[in-house]
Scaffold this motif. Structure first.
Motif, PDB file in Angstrom:
ATOM      1  N   SER A 150      -2.014   4.766  -8.212  1.00 24.81           N
ATOM      2  CA  SER A 150      -2.423   4.999  -6.840  1.00 24.81           C
ATOM      3  C   SER A 150      -2.768   3.668  -6.203  1.00 24.81           C
ATOM      4  CB  SER A 150      -3.650   5.921  -6.804  1.00 24.81           C
ATOM      5  OG  SER A 150      -4.177   6.014  -5.497  1.00 24.81           O
ATOM      6  N   ARG A 151      -2.264   3.469  -4.971  1.00 25.61           N
ATOM      7  CA  ARG A 151      -2.636   2.269  -4.228  1.00 25.61           C
ATOM      8  C   ARG A 151      -2.883   2.665  -2.775  1.00 25.61           C
ATOM      9  NH1 ARG A 151       0.311  -3.507  -3.912  1.00 25.61           N
ATOM     10  NH2 ARG A 151      -1.481  -4.711  -3.172  1.00 25.61           N
ATOM     11  N   GLU A 152      -4.115   2.977  -2.503  1.00 25.14           N
ATOM     12  CA  GLU A 152      -4.522   3.399  -1.165  1.00 25.14           C
ATOM     13  C   GLU A 152      -4.959   2.217  -0.301  1.00 25.14           C
ATOM     14  OE1 GLU A 152      -4.272   6.534   0.027  1.00 25.14           O
ATOM     15  OE2 GLU A 152      -3.250   6.969  -1.872  1.00 25.14           O
ATOM     16  N   LYS A 153      -5.433   1.154  -0.954  1.00 24.25           N
ATOM     17  CA  LYS A 153      -5.825  -0.065  -0.246  1.00 24.25           C
ATOM     18  C   LYS A 153      -5.127  -1.244  -0.895  1.00 24.25           C
ATOM     19  CE  LYS A 153     -10.396   1.476   1.231  1.00 24.25           C
ATOM     20  NZ  LYS A 153     -11.840   1.167   1.260  1.00 24.25           N
ATOM     21  N   LYS A 154      -4.916  -2.284  -0.108  1.00 22.74           N
ATOM     22  CA  LYS A 154      -4.128  -3.422  -0.598  1.00 22.74           C
ATOM     23  C   LYS A 154      -4.764  -4.062  -1.821  1.00 22.74           C
ATOM     24  CE  LYS A 154      -1.693  -7.424   1.240  1.00 22.74           C
ATOM     25  NZ  LYS A 154      -1.531  -8.297   2.431  1.00 22.74           N
ATOM     26  N   GLU A 155      -6.075  -4.134  -1.860  1.00 26.02           N
ATOM     27  CA  GLU A 155      -6.725  -4.871  -2.932  1.00 26.02           C
ATOM     28  C   GLU A 155      -6.928  -4.057  -4.210  1.00 26.02           C
ATOM     29  OE1 GLU A 155      -8.072  -3.942  -0.084  1.00 26.02           O
ATOM     30  OE2 GLU A 155     -10.102  -3.127  -0.369  1.00 26.02           O
ATOM     31  N   ARG A 156      -6.637  -2.783  -4.192  1.00 27.99           N
ATOM     32  CA  ARG A 156      -6.991  -1.919  -5.323  1.00 27.99           C
ATOM     33  C   ARG A 156      -5.775  -1.157  -5.839  1.00 27.99           C
ATOM     34  NH1 ARG A 156     -12.067   0.035  -6.824  1.00 27.99           N
ATOM     35  NH2 ARG A 156     -12.891  -0.992  -4.955  1.00 27.99           N
ATOM     36  N   PHE A 157      -5.605  -1.170  -7.162  1.00 28.75           N
ATOM     37  CA  PHE A 157      -4.473  -0.508  -7.804  1.00 28.75           C
ATOM     38  C   PHE A 157      -5.014   0.229  -9.016  1.00 28.75           C
ATOM     39  CE2 PHE A 157      -0.307   0.575  -8.431  1.00 28.75           C
ATOM     40  CZ  PHE A 157       0.433  -0.108  -9.383  1.00 28.75           C
ATOM     41  N   SER A 158      -4.835   1.524  -9.033  1.00 28.13           N
ATOM     42  CA  SER A 158      -5.408   2.353 -10.095  1.00 28.13           C
ATOM     43  C   SER A 158      -4.318   2.885 -11.005  1.00 28.13           C
ATOM     44  CB  SER A 158      -6.175   3.540  -9.489  1.00 28.13           C
ATOM     45  OG  SER A 158      -7.193   3.087  -8.627  1.00 28.13           O
ATOM     46  N   LEU A 159      -4.601   2.879 -12.271  1.00 29.23           N
ATOM     47  CA  LEU A 159      -3.709   3.485 -13.274  1.00 29.23           C
ATOM     48  C   LEU A 159      -4.376   4.755 -13.773  1.00 29.23           C
ATOM     49  CD1 LEU A 159      -1.129   3.104 -15.065  1.00 29.23           C
ATOM     50  CD2 LEU A 159      -2.652   2.074 -16.768  1.00 29.23           C
ATOM     51  N   VAL A 208       0.849  -1.198   0.000  1.00 31.91           N
ATOM     52  CA  VAL A 208       0.000   0.000   0.000  1.00 31.91           C
ATOM     53  C   VAL A 208       0.883   1.245   0.000  1.00 31.91           C
ATOM     54  CG1 VAL A 208      -1.732   1.285   1.297  1.00 31.91           C
ATOM     55  CG2 VAL A 208      -1.861  -1.210   1.173  1.00 31.91           C
ATOM     56  N   LYS A 209       0.529   2.159  -0.880  1.00 31.42           N
ATOM     57  CA  LYS A 209       1.221   3.443  -1.042  1.00 31.42           C
ATOM     58  C   LYS A 209       2.653   3.311  -1.558  1.00 31.42           C
ATOM     59  CE  LYS A 209      -1.475   5.874   2.505  1.00 31.42           C
ATOM     60  NZ  LYS A 209      -2.383   6.541   1.559  1.00 31.42           N
ATOM     61  N   MET A 210       3.094   2.114  -1.891  1.00 27.61           N
ATOM     62  CA  MET A 210       4.443   1.920  -2.417  1.00 27.61           C
ATOM     63  C   MET A 210       4.355   1.615  -3.903  1.00 27.61           C
ATOM     64  SD  MET A 210       5.863   2.447   0.404  1.00 27.61           S
ATOM     65  CE  MET A 210       7.579   2.152   0.114  1.00 27.61           C
ATOM     66  N   LYS A 211       5.239   2.199  -4.688  1.00 29.78           N
ATOM     67  CA  LYS A 211       5.198   1.991  -6.124  1.00 29.78           C
ATOM     68  C   LYS A 211       6.591   2.105  -6.708  1.00 29.78           C
ATOM     69  CE  LYS A 211       4.199   6.867  -6.910  1.00 29.78           C
ATOM     70  NZ  LYS A 211       3.189   7.865  -7.316  1.00 29.78           N
TER      71      LYS A 211
END
Lengths: 113, 115
Positions: free
Chosen positions: B67-76, B52-55
């Motif tokens: 964006s990755r604010e929650k573990k299960e969700r990754f947005s482009l 989370v929050k690491m990229k």
């Protein structure tokens, strides 16, 4: 530099004949190798992987792959092709010390009845 | 079974629009990936997130953010879409390689057309 090559854009084979889809790699150290398949309008599905051990790896749908260290190859094989095997096949290698994969350009397999 | 879902199968946007592609996985995977797939080029990694929050930037991050604010969700995110971003976008997830497996599991893809 690490890389993976799929020398054939397309492979055509008659149903019932054996098929081979070629993959060669370049990586320092021991490679982690993968094959994925993509059916039309679908995401990639994992077929099989080589991490260590037996050079012949068996996977889903009757596919297998042979790891050959001296030839730096990881060819995908199936003894008897089906029309339903027609799809796009990707070979991939894991980058050293990361969780990231490098994918080949893909080989389209066409199996004719 | 691992399930990776993507918010849209097909998307048509205009040049200059801000575009969000969403990906959700249900296997509690730490790693998530965004790729684009183009004929003759295979899959190319855009961005990678290992927590989370690491990229991390992939091979072709220009013009994209994530964006990755929650573990299960990754947005482009495409900040200002351009025609050369017309492509198939694939999301994937996996456990870290220190885990029991490092197989990546893929979503069905989003075919984005930018006019």
């Amino acid at each position: 530099a690490q890389s993976v090559a799929q020398p054939e854009d397309q492979v055509n084979v008659a149903e019932g004949n054996p098929l081979t889809v070629k993959c060669t790699y370049s990586v320092s150290g021991n490679p982690y190798l993968f094959w994925y398949v993509q059916y039309p309008n679908r995401g990639l599905q994992f077929l099989l992987k080589y991490i260590t051990g037996d050079n012949l790896v068996k996977g889903s749908y009757g596919f297998e792959a042979e790891f050959n260290k001296s030839q730096t190859s990881f060819h995908l094989k199936k003894p008897s092709a089906l029309v339903s095997d027609s799809a796009l096949y990707f070979c991939a290698v894991r980058r050293i010390n990361t969780d990231k994969l490098i994918f080949g350009t893909g080989t389209r397999l066409q199996v004719f009845p | 079974d691992v399930k990776v879902t993507q918010s849209s199968r097909y998307l048509v946007k205009r040049t200059g629009e801000k575009v969000f592609l969403e990906c959700v996985q249900d296997m509690d995977h730490e790693n998530m990936f965004w790729y684009r797939q183009d004929p003759g080029l295979g899959l190319r990694l855009i961005y990678f997130s290992y927590d989370v929050k690491m990229k991390e930037k992939g091979d072709i991050p220009e013009g994209y953010s994530v964006s990755r604010e929650k573990k299960e969700r990754f947005s482009l995110i495409l900040e200002s879409a351009s025609t050369n971003q017309t492509s198939m976008y694939l999301c994937a997830s996996s456990f870290p390689t220190s885990g029991s497996t490092d197989t990546q599991y893929f979503g069905p893809g989003t075919r984005l057309t930018v006019l």
